[in-house]
Write a protein that holds these residues in place. Structure first.
Motif, mmCIF file in Angstrom:
data_model
loop_
_atom_site.group_PDB
_atom_site.id
_atom_site.type_symbol
_atom_site.label_atom_id
_atom_site.label_comp_id
_atom_site.label_asym_id
_atom_site.label_seq_id
_atom_site.Cartn_x
_atom_site.Cartn_y
_atom_site.Cartn_z
ATOM 1 N N SER A 62 0.849 -1.188 0.000
ATOM 2 C CA SER A 62 0.000 0.000 0.000
ATOM 3 C C SER A 62 0.886 1.239 0.000
ATOM 4 C CB SER A 62 -0.914 0.016 1.232
ATOM 5 O OG SER A 62 -1.727 1.170 1.251
ATOM 6 N N GLN A 63 0.400 2.308 -0.622
ATOM 7 C CA GLN A 63 1.156 3.560 -0.626
ATOM 8 C C GLN A 63 0.253 4.701 -0.223
ATOM 9 O OE1 GLN A 63 2.928 4.752 -4.379
ATOM 10 N NE2 GLN A 63 3.394 6.809 -3.608
ATOM 11 N N ASN A 64 0.793 5.589 0.601
ATOM 12 C CA ASN A 64 0.104 6.815 0.964
ATOM 13 C C ASN A 64 1.141 7.920 1.038
ATOM 14 O OD1 ASN A 64 -1.067 8.968 2.716
ATOM 15 N ND2 ASN A 64 -2.800 7.566 2.806
ATOM 16 N N GLY A 65 1.132 8.798 0.028
ATOM 17 C CA GLY A 65 2.120 9.870 0.000
ATOM 18 C C GLY A 65 3.521 9.320 -0.113
ATOM 19 N N ASN A 66 4.377 9.699 0.829
ATOM 20 C CA ASN A 66 5.778 9.282 0.787
ATOM 21 C C ASN A 66 6.033 8.003 1.586
ATOM 22 O OD1 ASN A 66 5.279 10.646 3.275
ATOM 23 N ND2 ASN A 66 7.470 10.920 3.565
ATOM 24 N N ILE A 67 4.948 7.321 1.993
ATOM 25 C CA ILE A 67 5.089 6.083 2.767
ATOM 26 C C ILE A 67 4.701 4.888 1.909
ATOM 27 C CG2 ILE A 67 4.427 4.845 4.853
ATOM 28 C CD1 ILE A 67 3.599 7.508 6.046
ATOM 29 N N TYR A 68 5.624 3.952 1.779
ATOM 30 C CA TYR A 68 5.403 2.740 0.997
ATOM 31 C C TYR A 68 5.367 1.574 1.978
ATOM 32 C CZ TYR A 68 6.749 5.851 -2.813
ATOM 33 O OH TYR A 68 6.816 6.907 -3.694
ATOM 34 N N SER A 69 4.173 1.033 2.181
ATOM 35 C CA SER A 69 3.979 0.000 3.201
ATOM 36 C C SER A 69 3.934 -1.381 2.566
ATOM 37 C CB SER A 69 2.688 0.261 3.974
ATOM 38 O OG SER A 69 2.733 1.534 4.611
ATOM 39 N N VAL A 70 4.645 -2.315 3.188
ATOM 40 C CA VAL A 70 4.772 -3.661 2.641
ATOM 41 C C VAL A 70 4.531 -4.687 3.743
ATOM 42 C CG1 VAL A 70 6.428 -5.327 1.708
ATOM 43 C CG2 VAL A 70 6.385 -2.999 0.815
ATOM 44 N N LEU A 71 3.776 -5.741 3.417
ATOM 45 C CA LEU A 71 3.709 -6.913 4.273
ATOM 46 C C LEU A 71 4.767 -7.864 3.738
ATOM 47 C CD1 LEU A 71 2.275 -8.351 6.623
ATOM 48 C CD2 LEU A 71 0.766 -9.412 4.905
#
Length: 332
Positions: free
Chosen positions: A86-95
């Motif tokens: 998932s991405q929100n702005g400058n944050i790239y979140s990964v499981l």
């Protein structure tokens, strides 16, 4: 800027029960694993500093800069180990399916340059520290944020402006009165150390953390409901300590006079473009210049008045203002 981060910590983790918690040892091992796979793709790739006393972690924050192709590199070099994204702005979140056999929530937090990187990394460090400190900063007219240290200015029309004083949050701490104890910041180990540090400034006041003095933004900053944040806040209130320096700009003027002057210059610039509240407004313009249509031209006229007459606008005779305005309109 860290909007997703705030959302997750207030409303539950992004990947829910799919993400496992990890010990500090496991977190360090997973970071080393990710650094081997991705680290050399960025000029800086660093693990956010947690409180040493914290024994387990719901996610792992990694701050990076030097290559804007975050998603491309994540997918290319982590491949099938990415179980969700998932991405929100400058944050790239990964499981991420780690080598220790756990699926772990990783936040890759990107900064466009080294200055922003340092601000992000400092802000994210030490758990609830920055959010709690942010309440004290705002009560003194400042913002301690991922984008740097800013002074909040309210113009003559009541609009708020965040004026950047410095991108260096350590300098921000000095402006908030922590210059003499700044060495203690790097020695913070636990929540009690956070309480001692935040309360050590002569600009700190326990009342700043009481409900009646805090607005909605403050409540978001200290993240009510998190045991660690609630413990720190309650401890700060119970100290019943009050500020010994009332001037919020005392250390800004003393330690960074050139930055203070730049701030004053910025205020002057803002006010020169802020329309003065006056009996002469849009309605007056439309009555006296019916050929005009509502739109940007009205703003240009009021801006012209502000730059020429300032707070003296109400004292300008109507005939004189009408003649002057007519000349200005013809010049457009």
């Amino acid at each position: 800027m860290i909007k997703l981060k705030d959302l997750l910590k207030e409303g539950g983790k992004l990947f829910g029960t799919k993400a496992s918690r990890v010990t500090t040892s496991e977190m360090n091992s997973i970071f080393d694993e990710l650094k081997t796979r991705l680290g050399n793709k960025f000029s800086k790739f660093e693990l956010s500093r947690s409180l040493p006393s914290k024994q387990d972690h719901g996610d792992i924050d990694i701050v990076l800069t030097g290559n804007p192709n975050i998603k491309k590199n994540i997918m290319m070099y982590l491949g099938s180990k990415v179980k969700d994204y998932s991405q929100n702005g400058n944050i790239y979140s990964v499981l991420y399916n780690s080598n220790i056999g756990k699926d772990v929530h990783i936040d890759f937090i990107y900064s466009e340059n080294d200055e922003d990187f340092d601000a992000q990394k400092t802000y994210l460090a030490l758990g609830d520290f920055s959010g709690i400190l942010g309440v004290m900063a705002r009560q003194n007219g400042y913002k301690y944020a991922t984008t740097g240290f800013q002074k909040i200015y309210v113009d003559n029309n009541g609009s708020h402006h965040d004026i950047t004083i410095t991108k260096n949050l350590k300098d921000g701490l000095k402006i908030l009165g922590y210059g003499n104890v700044l060495g203690d910041y790097d020695s913070i180990q636990n929540n009690d150390d956070v309480v001692r540090f935040i309360s050590s400034s002569p600009m700190f006041d326990s009342n700043d953390y009481k409900g009646q003095t805090m607005n909605h933004s403050d409540r978001k900053l200290f993240r009510s409901g998190r045991p660690s944040a609630d413990y720190i806040r309650t401890s700060l209130i119970n100290l019943n300590k009050h500020k010994s320096i009332d001037d919020p700009d005392y250390f800004l003027k003393k330690l960074f006079p050139e930055k203070y002057q730049s701030y004053l210059d910025k205020i002057q610039e803002i006010e020169s473009f802020t329309p003065v509240k006056s009996k002469y407004g849009g309605e007056w313009i439309m009555v006296n210049f019916p050929q005009l249509k509502p739109g940007p031209v009205l703003g240009k006229i009021k801006q012209y008045w502000t730059q020429k007459y300032g707070n003296n606008l109400d004292n300008v005779p109507e005939d004189e203002l009408k003649k002057d305005t007519d000349t200005y309109i013809k010049s457009l």
